[in-house]
Design a protein around this motif. Structure first.
Motif, PDB file in Angstrom:
ATOM      1  N   HIS A  84       0.823  -1.201   0.000  1.00  0.00           N
ATOM      2  CA  HIS A  84       0.000   0.000   0.000  1.00  0.00           C
ATOM      3  C   HIS A  84       0.859   1.254   0.000  1.00  0.00           C
ATOM      4  CE1 HIS A  84      -4.294  -1.234   1.349  1.00  0.00           C
ATOM      5  NE2 HIS A  84      -4.003  -1.581   0.127  1.00  0.00           N
ATOM      6  N   ALA A  87       0.814   4.118  -2.745  1.00  0.00           N
ATOM      7  CA  ALA A  87       0.605   5.532  -2.421  1.00  0.00           C
ATOM      8  C   ALA A  87       1.694   6.392  -3.038  1.00  0.00           C
ATOM      9  CB  ALA A  87       0.574   5.718  -0.906  1.00  0.00           C
ATOM     10  N   ALA A 145       1.262   9.387  -5.806  1.00  0.00           N
ATOM     11  CA  ALA A 145       1.866  10.716  -5.638  1.00  0.00           C
ATOM     12  C   ALA A 145       2.801  11.029  -6.801  1.00  0.00           C
ATOM     13  CB  ALA A 145       2.617  10.774  -4.319  1.00  0.00           C
ATOM     14  N   GLY A 156      -7.196   3.955   3.343  1.00  0.00           N
ATOM     15  CA  GLY A 156      -6.133   4.958   3.376  1.00  0.00           C
ATOM     16  C   GLY A 156      -5.615   5.278   1.998  1.00  0.00           C
ATOM     17  N   LEU A 157      -5.483   4.247   1.191  1.00  0.00           N
ATOM     18  CA  LEU A 157      -4.993   4.457  -0.171  1.00  0.00           C
ATOM     19  C   LEU A 157      -6.009   5.243  -1.009  1.00  0.00           C
ATOM     20  CD1 LEU A 157      -2.457   3.760  -1.596  1.00  0.00           C
ATOM     21  CD2 LEU A 157      -3.486   1.662  -2.410  1.00  0.00           C
ATOM     22  N   VAL A 196      -5.398   8.836  -0.257  1.00  0.00           N
ATOM     23  CA  VAL A 196      -4.172   9.305  -0.910  1.00  0.00           C
ATOM     24  C   VAL A 196      -4.410   9.493  -2.410  1.00  0.00           C
ATOM     25  CG1 VAL A 196      -1.806   8.673  -1.484  1.00  0.00           C
ATOM     26  CG2 VAL A 196      -2.666   8.302   0.810  1.00  0.00           C
ATOM     27  N   THR A 197      -5.139   8.572  -3.006  1.00  0.00           N
ATOM     28  CA  THR A 197      -5.391   8.662  -4.447  1.00  0.00           C
ATOM     29  C   THR A 197      -6.173   9.912  -4.804  1.00  0.00           C
ATOM     30  OG1 THR A 197      -5.442   6.265  -4.539  1.00  0.00           O
ATOM     31  CG2 THR A 197      -6.393   7.436  -6.387  1.00  0.00           C
ATOM     32  N   ALA A 199      -6.469  12.659  -3.083  1.00  0.00           N
ATOM     33  CA  ALA A 199      -5.679  13.867  -2.823  1.00  0.00           C
ATOM     34  C   ALA A 199      -4.636  14.093  -3.908  1.00  0.00           C
ATOM     35  CB  ALA A 199      -5.010  13.754  -1.456  1.00  0.00           C
ATOM     36  N   ALA A 200      -3.924  13.026  -4.314  1.00  0.00           N
ATOM     37  CA  ALA A 200      -2.827  13.191  -5.273  1.00  0.00           C
ATOM     38  C   ALA A 200      -3.349  13.483  -6.679  1.00  0.00           C
ATOM     39  CB  ALA A 200      -1.956  11.928  -5.285  1.00  0.00           C
ATOM     40  N   LEU A 227      -5.890   3.974   7.302  1.00  0.00           N
ATOM     41  CA  LEU A 227      -4.848   5.006   7.234  1.00  0.00           C
ATOM     42  C   LEU A 227      -3.709   4.804   8.239  1.00  0.00           C
ATOM     43  CD1 LEU A 227      -4.278   7.365   5.462  1.00  0.00           C
ATOM     44  CD2 LEU A 227      -5.467   8.849   7.065  1.00  0.00           C
ATOM     45  N   LEU A 272      -1.250   2.380   6.829  1.00  0.00           N
ATOM     46  CA  LEU A 272      -0.508   2.981   5.724  1.00  0.00           C
ATOM     47  C   LEU A 272       0.576   3.918   6.243  1.00  0.00           C
ATOM     48  CD1 LEU A 272      -0.150   3.493   2.727  1.00  0.00           C
ATOM     49  CD2 LEU A 272      -1.952   5.183   2.844  1.00  0.00           C
ATOM     50  N   LEU A 280       4.551   3.568   5.542  1.00  0.00           N
ATOM     51  CA  LEU A 280       5.371   4.643   4.969  1.00  0.00           C
ATOM     52  C   LEU A 280       6.473   5.048   5.940  1.00  0.00           C
ATOM     53  CD1 LEU A 280       2.721   6.892   3.211  1.00  0.00           C
ATOM     54  CD2 LEU A 280       4.568   5.608   2.148  1.00  0.00           C
TER      55      LEU A 280
END
Lengths: 87, 163
Positions: free
Chosen positions: A58, A62, A66, B47-48, B51-52, B54-55, B128, B131, B135
């Motif tokens: 994931h 992500a 981005a 969560g992804l 992110v998708t 937003a991006a 989230l 995720l 990260l």
């Protein structure tokens, strides 16, 4: 939900983007097609993460989303602006 | 029911992709992002999905702003020839894409046709916080993402005037 469904969708998006990259000649259309290709590749990771239940995939997906967004922004702003002072 | 929702979302995503490739409108990317976020929700990747959206939607907005003045000021006869596609070129691309479609979809369908592989009920996987932990455990990826964002911000600034 079967895992194969998201792979079909990702394949379709990636191939659409590839066709756009090969067919379109101007920078704007080719940029959008490249973004569609990147989004399709990231969608593959969504299915893979769901299959193996690994959140690390994931994170990679992500980052790819981005990357697609930033790529679109950079290429769009690098397009040459037309000369408005011409005749 | 879930499969029907997936088919509807996938159809919207593919239609937005076709529109993006064929006519390159500014609304195609936001529609594509929203449909893909719905697909991710079906695959328990909340969560992804955030992110998708937003991006991709953020990028589409910046692209629309960046291309807006240029599109207004562009001469009318510049964009017209780009829409024409040669028949030979179209046939070659169709053959190449059909071959890739056969290889990709066929391979994945045979390799990943799993049944009964489901998450346990009540699992919080895909949300989230998970995720964020993933990260946070990859500082290299975060560094690359930071460089990308800085480069995008630098390129999205006001245009430089040439002398």
């Amino acid at each position: 939900m079967p895992i194969t469904h998201v792979y079909y969708l990702a394949s379709g998006l990636w191939l659409l983007g590839l066709a756009g990259v090969l067919l379109r000649r101007e920078g704007w259309g080719r940029t959008l097609a490249l973004v569609v290709m990147l989004v399709g590749a990231a969608t593959v990771l969504v299915g893979a993460a769901r299959a193996w239940a690994l959140a690390d995939i994931h994170g990679l997906a992500a980052l790819m989303f981005a990357l697609a967004g930033a790529y679109a922004v950079v290429l769009a702003t690098l397009q040459p602006e037309p000369d408005r002072e011409g005749p | 029911m879930t499969v029907a929702v997936f088919v509807a979302l996938a159809a919207v995503a593919l239609a937005a992709g076709v529109a993006a490739v064929w006519r390159a409108p500014a609304w195609a990317l936001p529609v594509l992002a929203c449909a893909l976020a719905g697909v991710m929700l079906l695959y328990q990747a909340t969560g992804l999905a955030l992110v998708t959206i937003a991006a991709i939607v953020g990028a589409a907005l910046v692209m629309a702003v960046a291309r807006g003045p240029a599109r207004v000021g562009a001469p009318a006869d510049v964009a017209a020839p780009s829409g024409r596609l040669g028949a030979g070129r179209l046939a070659a691309v169709t053959v190449a894409v059909a071959g890739l479609l056969f290889v990709l979809v066929g391979t994945w369908a045979r390799q990943f046709l799993w049944t009964g592989r489901e998450l346990p009920p009540g699992s919080s996987w895909g949300e989230l916080p998970g995720l964020g932990v993933a990260l946070g455990g990859a500082p290299g990826l975060l560094g690359v993402g930071f460089v990308i964002v800085v480069a995008a911000a630098a390129c999205a600034g006001p245009p430089r005037h040439r002398i």
